[in-house]
Design a protein around this motif. Structure first.
Motif, PDB file in Angstrom:
ATOM      1  N   TYR A  15      10.253  -2.560   2.990  1.00 36.25           N
ATOM      2  CA  TYR A  15       9.731  -1.691   3.975  1.00 36.25           C
ATOM      3  C   TYR A  15      10.170  -2.122   5.455  1.00 36.25           C
ATOM      4  O   TYR A  15       9.581  -1.523   6.436  1.00 36.25           O
ATOM      5  CB  TYR A  15       8.156  -1.895   4.037  1.00 36.25           C
ATOM      6  CG  TYR A  15       7.368  -1.110   2.881  1.00 36.25           C
ATOM      7  CD1 TYR A  15       7.405   0.067   2.690  1.00 36.25           C
ATOM      8  CD2 TYR A  15       7.128  -1.901   1.634  1.00 36.25           C
ATOM      9  CE1 TYR A  15       6.688   0.518   1.626  1.00 36.25           C
ATOM     10  CE2 TYR A  15       6.476  -1.464   0.644  1.00 36.25           C
ATOM     11  CZ  TYR A  15       6.028   0.008   0.463  1.00 36.25           C
ATOM     12  OH  TYR A  15       5.666   0.366  -0.564  1.00 36.25           O
ATOM     13  N   ARG A  68       6.108   5.654  11.319  1.00 35.07           N
ATOM     14  CA  ARG A  68       6.012   5.526   9.839  1.00 35.07           C
ATOM     15  C   ARG A  68       4.500   5.755   9.797  1.00 35.07           C
ATOM     16  O   ARG A  68       3.670   5.089  10.300  1.00 35.07           O
ATOM     17  CB  ARG A  68       6.251   4.153   9.237  1.00 35.07           C
ATOM     18  CG  ARG A  68       5.465   3.565   8.335  1.00 35.07           C
ATOM     19  CD  ARG A  68       5.948   2.172   7.776  1.00 35.07           C
ATOM     20  NE  ARG A  68       7.158   2.197   7.554  1.00 35.07           N
ATOM     21  CZ  ARG A  68       7.753   0.815   7.376  1.00 35.07           C
ATOM     22  NH1 ARG A  68       7.480  -0.183   7.910  1.00 35.07           N
ATOM     23  NH2 ARG A  68       9.080   0.831   6.771  1.00 35.07           N
ATOM     24  N   ASN A  99       1.268   5.373   6.873  1.00 32.59           N
ATOM     25  CA  ASN A  99       0.863   4.933   5.747  1.00 32.59           C
ATOM     26  C   ASN A  99      -0.762   5.230   5.170  1.00 32.59           C
ATOM     27  O   ASN A  99      -1.744   5.210   6.020  1.00 32.59           O
ATOM     28  CB  ASN A  99       0.373   3.252   5.851  1.00 32.59           C
ATOM     29  CG  ASN A  99       0.385   2.526   4.525  1.00 32.59           C
ATOM     30  OD1 ASN A  99       0.544   3.005   3.405  1.00 32.59           O
ATOM     31  ND2 ASN A  99      -0.719   1.626   4.517  1.00 32.59           N
ATOM     32  N   PHE A 111      -0.425  -2.851   2.921  1.00 36.71           N
ATOM     33  CA  PHE A 111      -1.196  -2.327   4.087  1.00 36.71           C
ATOM     34  C   PHE A 111      -0.733  -3.860   5.127  1.00 36.71           C
ATOM     35  O   PHE A 111      -0.329  -3.370   6.236  1.00 36.71           O
ATOM     36  CB  PHE A 111      -2.770  -2.242   4.062  1.00 36.71           C
ATOM     37  CG  PHE A 111      -3.412  -2.115   5.096  1.00 36.71           C
ATOM     38  CD1 PHE A 111      -3.780  -0.817   5.844  1.00 36.71           C
ATOM     39  CD2 PHE A 111      -3.936  -3.105   5.678  1.00 36.71           C
ATOM     40  CE1 PHE A 111      -4.485  -0.908   6.980  1.00 36.71           C
ATOM     41  CE2 PHE A 111      -4.905  -3.194   6.897  1.00 36.71           C
ATOM     42  CZ  PHE A 111      -5.077  -1.769   7.351  1.00 36.71           C
ATOM     43  N   LEU A 167       2.973  -3.915   6.089  1.00 38.90           N
ATOM     44  CA  LEU A 167       3.370  -2.928   6.917  1.00 38.90           C
ATOM     45  C   LEU A 167       2.734  -3.150   8.585  1.00 38.90           C
ATOM     46  O   LEU A 167       3.474  -2.953   9.359  1.00 38.90           O
ATOM     47  CB  LEU A 167       2.938  -1.414   6.560  1.00 38.90           C
ATOM     48  CG  LEU A 167       3.333  -0.947   5.369  1.00 38.90           C
ATOM     49  CD1 LEU A 167       2.842   0.384   4.893  1.00 38.90           C
ATOM     50  CD2 LEU A 167       4.947  -0.688   5.278  1.00 38.90           C
ATOM     51  N   GLU A 183      -2.039   5.126  10.747  1.00 40.44           N
ATOM     52  CA  GLU A 183      -2.874   4.746   9.640  1.00 40.44           C
ATOM     53  C   GLU A 183      -3.987   5.895   9.462  1.00 40.44           C
ATOM     54  O   GLU A 183      -4.981   5.980   8.731  1.00 40.44           O
ATOM     55  CB  GLU A 183      -3.597   3.577   9.653  1.00 40.44           C
ATOM     56  CG  GLU A 183      -2.555   2.523   9.600  1.00 40.44           C
ATOM     57  CD  GLU A 183      -3.381   1.050   9.800  1.00 40.44           C
ATOM     58  OE1 GLU A 183      -2.677   0.125   9.242  1.00 40.44           O
ATOM     59  OE2 GLU A 183      -4.269   0.967  10.273  1.00 40.44           O
ATOM     60  N   CYS A 227       4.560   6.256   4.023  1.00 46.79           N
ATOM     61  CA  CYS A 227       4.439   5.292   2.778  1.00 46.79           C
ATOM     62  C   CYS A 227       2.902   5.759   2.172  1.00 46.79           C
ATOM     63  O   CYS A 227       1.778   5.836   2.751  1.00 46.79           O
ATOM     64  CB  CYS A 227       4.338   3.998   3.304  1.00 46.79           C
ATOM     65  SG  CYS A 227       5.692   3.286   4.146  1.00 46.79           S
ATOM     66  N   ARG A 234       7.749   5.099  -1.017  1.00 50.09           N
ATOM     67  CA  ARG A 234       8.228   5.229   0.504  1.00 50.09           C
ATOM     68  C   ARG A 234       9.184   6.354   0.609  1.00 50.09           C
ATOM     69  O   ARG A 234      10.176   6.460   0.144  1.00 50.09           O
ATOM     70  CB  ARG A 234       8.878   4.059   0.787  1.00 50.09           C
ATOM     71  CG  ARG A 234       9.210   3.982   2.352  1.00 50.09           C
ATOM     72  CD  ARG A 234      10.423   2.805   2.684  1.00 50.09           C
ATOM     73  NE  ARG A 234      10.650   2.974   4.195  1.00 50.09           N
ATOM     74  CZ  ARG A 234      11.700   1.992   4.740  1.00 50.09           C
ATOM     75  NH1 ARG A 234      12.237   1.020   3.900  1.00 50.09           N
ATOM     76  NH2 ARG A 234      12.146   2.204   5.922  1.00 50.09           N
TER      77      ARG A 234
END
Length: 258
Positions: free
Chosen positions: A20, A31, A33, A60, A63, A180, A199, A241
């Motif tokens: 990652y 990015r 997630n 988690f 990242l 997030e 992700c 990913r």
């Protein structure tokens, strides 16, 4: 041609920080997630907790350990009872070498700034929490945020301009951005053309009902093409990913820390 992607042998160790790693040389990289069930539900009872798992939580944490800043919508911060990012000792040497703070800052996106300034997110972070808001946000709440130790960054008038907010963060040296969610914030980022990577953790369960998907809000009329970078599996979960296609050709190879 189809390719079969079997799980790796049980004795093979995967370096998640390498899998990652952010692309080398990218001054700004956004990015996201997210976790979802096989049938697309991003929440259970309004939260992601019910569809997460230990393997998902491990990624988690990795990242967050790689990021400069975690971007989250105010609604998600309230629903998930957000707390400051933890300082993870095993990443301190790498973060220091990369010129990063001990842990990622949390950046809450909120036009109304209707937030509880007495929460640990504001009272006890290792790195001051950021609030991304509009230039015409209520002054009393701006003052309350500053009094709680938060850094207030204005981006846009009338509403938060996410494209501008991303640039404001990058200008402060916070170019490794981890979003997030929730789904509305992620939808706005994608619509603004500021999403570089997704992700996605796919949980081995079905939920049905009318749960929200990982993306909500604006219709991406022409779709947003994704390029599969890597695919991992553990405990029945799939961890994909994806890189956003079309504009990030240099990032299509394995990620490297910059």
């Amino acid at each position: 041609m189809y390719q079969l992607l079997p799980p790796p042998p049980r004795n093979r160790q995967v370096d998640l920080a390498e899998v990652y790693a952010y692309p080398a040389g990218a001054p700004r990289w956004v990015r996201a997630n997210m976790v979802a069930t096989v049938d697309g539900a991003a929440t259970a009872g309004g939260k992601s907790e019910g569809i997460s798992g230990e393997a998902d939580k491990r990624i988690f944490g990795v990242l967050r350990a790689l990021a400069d800043v975690v971007l989250v919508g105010a609604g998600t911060a309230r629903a998930e009872q957000y707390r400051p990012a933890r300082v993870r000792e095993q990443y301190q040497a790498a973060r220091a070498a990369a010129g990063q703070a001990p842990t990622a800052a949390i950046a809450v996106v909120s036009r109304a700034m209707d937030l509880d300034w007495s929460q640990p997110l504001f009272t006890s972070p290792a790195v001051p929490t950021i609030v991304l808001t509009a230039t015409d946000a209520p002054q009393d709440r701006i003052d309350a945020a500053a009094g709680a130790g938060a850094e207030v960054i204005a981006a846009g008038t009338g509403s938060v301009d996410l494209a501008l907010a991303v640039e404001r963060l990058a200008e402060r040296g916070l170019g490794r951005i981890l979003c997030e969610g929730g789904p509305h914030l992620l939808g706005q980022l994608a619509a603004a053309g500021k999403l570089d990577e997704l992700c996605l953790s796919v949980a081995p369960q079905l939920r049905g009902g009318d749960s929200m998907r990982v993306l909500a809000g604006p219709d991406l009329t022409d779709g947003l093409p994704l390029i599969l970078h890597s695919l991992l599996t553990e405990d029945g979960f799939l961890f994909a990913r994806y890189l956003v296609g079309g504009t990030h050709g240099s990032a299509a190879g394995p990620g490297k820390e910059g």
